[in-house]
Design a protein around this motif. Structure first.
Motif, PDB file in Angstrom:
ATOM      1  N   LYS A   1      -4.755   9.112   7.148  1.00  0.00           N
ATOM      2  CA  LYS A   1      -5.665   8.118   6.578  1.00  0.00           C
ATOM      3  C   LYS A   1      -4.933   6.777   6.428  1.00  0.00           C
ATOM      4  CE  LYS A   1      -8.522   7.180   2.565  1.00  0.00           C
ATOM      5  NZ  LYS A   1      -8.853   7.559   1.200  1.00  0.00           N
ATOM      6  N   LEU A   2      -3.704   6.807   5.926  1.00  0.00           N
ATOM      7  CA  LEU A   2      -2.903   5.586   5.807  1.00  0.00           C
ATOM      8  C   LEU A   2      -2.653   4.970   7.182  1.00  0.00           C
ATOM      9  CD1 LEU A   2      -0.266   6.650   3.133  1.00  0.00           C
ATOM     10  CD2 LEU A   2      -1.922   4.778   2.912  1.00  0.00           C
ATOM     11  N   ALA A   3      -2.379   5.805   8.158  1.00  0.00           N
ATOM     12  CA  ALA A   3      -2.106   5.314   9.513  1.00  0.00           C
ATOM     13  C   ALA A   3      -3.291   4.515  10.047  1.00  0.00           C
ATOM     14  CB  ALA A   3      -1.779   6.479  10.445  1.00  0.00           C
TER      15      ALA A   3
ATOM     16  N   THR B   1       5.503   7.181  11.927  1.00  0.00           N
ATOM     17  CA  THR B   1       6.181   6.048  11.288  1.00  0.00           C
ATOM     18  C   THR B   1       5.983   6.097   9.782  1.00  0.00           C
ATOM     19  OG1 THR B   1       5.930   4.688  13.264  1.00  0.00           O
ATOM     20  CG2 THR B   1       6.311   3.523  11.196  1.00  0.00           C
ATOM     21  N   ILE B   2       4.786   6.447   9.343  1.00  0.00           N
ATOM     22  CA  ILE B   2       4.520   6.571   7.911  1.00  0.00           C
ATOM     23  C   ILE B   2       5.322   7.727   7.332  1.00  0.00           C
ATOM     24  CG2 ILE B   2       2.724   7.193   6.230  1.00  0.00           C
ATOM     25  CD1 ILE B   2       0.833   5.411   7.870  1.00  0.00           C
ATOM     26  N   LYS B   3       5.391   8.824   8.058  1.00  0.00           N
ATOM     27  CA  LYS B   3       6.183   9.979   7.599  1.00  0.00           C
ATOM     28  C   LYS B   3       7.650   9.580   7.435  1.00  0.00           C
ATOM     29  CE  LYS B   3       7.102  14.787   8.798  1.00  0.00           C
ATOM     30  NZ  LYS B   3       6.838  15.860   9.756  1.00  0.00           N
TER      31      LYS B   3
ATOM     32  N   ASP C   1       0.417  14.526   2.064  1.00  0.00           N
ATOM     33  CA  ASP C   1       0.230  15.508   3.136  1.00  0.00           C
ATOM     34  C   ASP C   1      -0.218  14.818   4.425  1.00  0.00           C
ATOM     35  OD1 ASP C   1      -2.577  15.094   3.023  1.00  0.00           O
ATOM     36  OD2 ASP C   1      -2.836  16.742   1.598  1.00  0.00           O
ATOM     37  N   ILE C   2      -0.358  15.591   5.461  1.00  0.00           N
ATOM     38  CA  ILE C   2      -0.678  15.058   6.786  1.00  0.00           C
ATOM     39  C   ILE C   2      -2.001  14.295   6.773  1.00  0.00           C
ATOM     40  CG2 ILE C   2      -1.684  17.265   7.529  1.00  0.00           C
ATOM     41  CD1 ILE C   2       0.109  14.746   9.817  1.00  0.00           C
ATOM     42  N   PHE C   3      -2.972  14.768   6.016  1.00  0.00           N
ATOM     43  CA  PHE C   3      -4.275  14.110   5.981  1.00  0.00           C
ATOM     44  C   PHE C   3      -4.168  12.739   5.315  1.00  0.00           C
ATOM     45  CE2 PHE C   3      -5.058  18.721   5.874  1.00  0.00           C
ATOM     46  CZ  PHE C   3      -5.652  18.839   7.119  1.00  0.00           C
ATOM     47  N   GLU C   4      -3.389  12.659   4.242  1.00  0.00           N
ATOM     48  CA  GLU C   4      -3.181  11.375   3.562  1.00  0.00           C
ATOM     49  C   GLU C   4      -2.407  10.400   4.460  1.00  0.00           C
ATOM     50  OE1 GLU C   4      -2.936  12.800  -1.073  1.00  0.00           O
ATOM     51  OE2 GLU C   4      -1.333  13.398   0.303  1.00  0.00           O
TER      52      GLU C   4
ATOM     53  N   VAL D   1       0.837  -1.199   0.000  1.00  0.00           N
ATOM     54  CA  VAL D   1       0.000   0.000   0.000  1.00  0.00           C
ATOM     55  C   VAL D   1       0.877   1.256   0.000  1.00  0.00           C
ATOM     56  CG1 VAL D   1      -1.687   1.346   1.336  1.00  0.00           C
ATOM     57  CG2 VAL D   1      -1.977  -1.135   1.070  1.00  0.00           C
ATOM     58  N   LEU D   2       1.901   1.288   0.842  1.00  0.00           N
ATOM     59  CA  LEU D   2       2.787   2.450   0.894  1.00  0.00           C
ATOM     60  C   LEU D   2       3.494   2.665  -0.446  1.00  0.00           C
ATOM     61  CD1 LEU D   2       4.254   1.868   4.466  1.00  0.00           C
ATOM     62  CD2 LEU D   2       2.728   3.738   3.775  1.00  0.00           C
ATOM     63  N   GLU D   3       3.926   1.591  -1.087  1.00  0.00           N
ATOM     64  CA  GLU D   3       4.579   1.702  -2.400  1.00  0.00           C
ATOM     65  C   GLU D   3       3.603   2.225  -3.456  1.00  0.00           C
ATOM     66  OE1 GLU D   3       7.638   1.487  -3.525  1.00  0.00           O
ATOM     67  OE2 GLU D   3       8.626   0.706  -1.745  1.00  0.00           O
TER      68      GLU D   3
END
Length: 91
Positions: A53-55, A64-66, A47-50, A35-37
């Protein structure tokens, strides 16, 4: 001896690798990586909102996602630099 706390001062060579780590290393599942790829292939700077949402979707913290995106951009730049360098040499 360290005069502040009475403990001996250790040479850097005496410290274990784990003593140098500030954070725990995160292990990602293959689904999370996929998903991250997918997101990275669309947008290198979500951005922070995306990221939030992923988190929620992936059950990973936003910081961690950042960090994952930051590391992935570095890996991407390094691989692109190698490709460009190889193309220059083949001319």
């Amino acid at each position: 001896m360290d005069s502040d706390n009475g403990k001996p001062i250790l040479d850097k060579s005496e410290k274990s690798d784990s003593e140098y780590k500030n954070q725990n290393e995160t292990s990602f599942t293959q689904k999370q990586i996929d998903v991250l790829e997918q997101v990275f292939n669309i947008k290198h700077y979500p951005d922070i909102f995306e990221r939030e949402k992923l988190a929620l979707e992936l059950n990973i913290s936003e910081p961690t996602i950042k960090a994952w995106f930051s590391n992935r951009r570095m890996e991407y730049r390094e691989s692109e630099g190698v490709k460009i360098h190889q193309q220059d040499q083949s001319k």
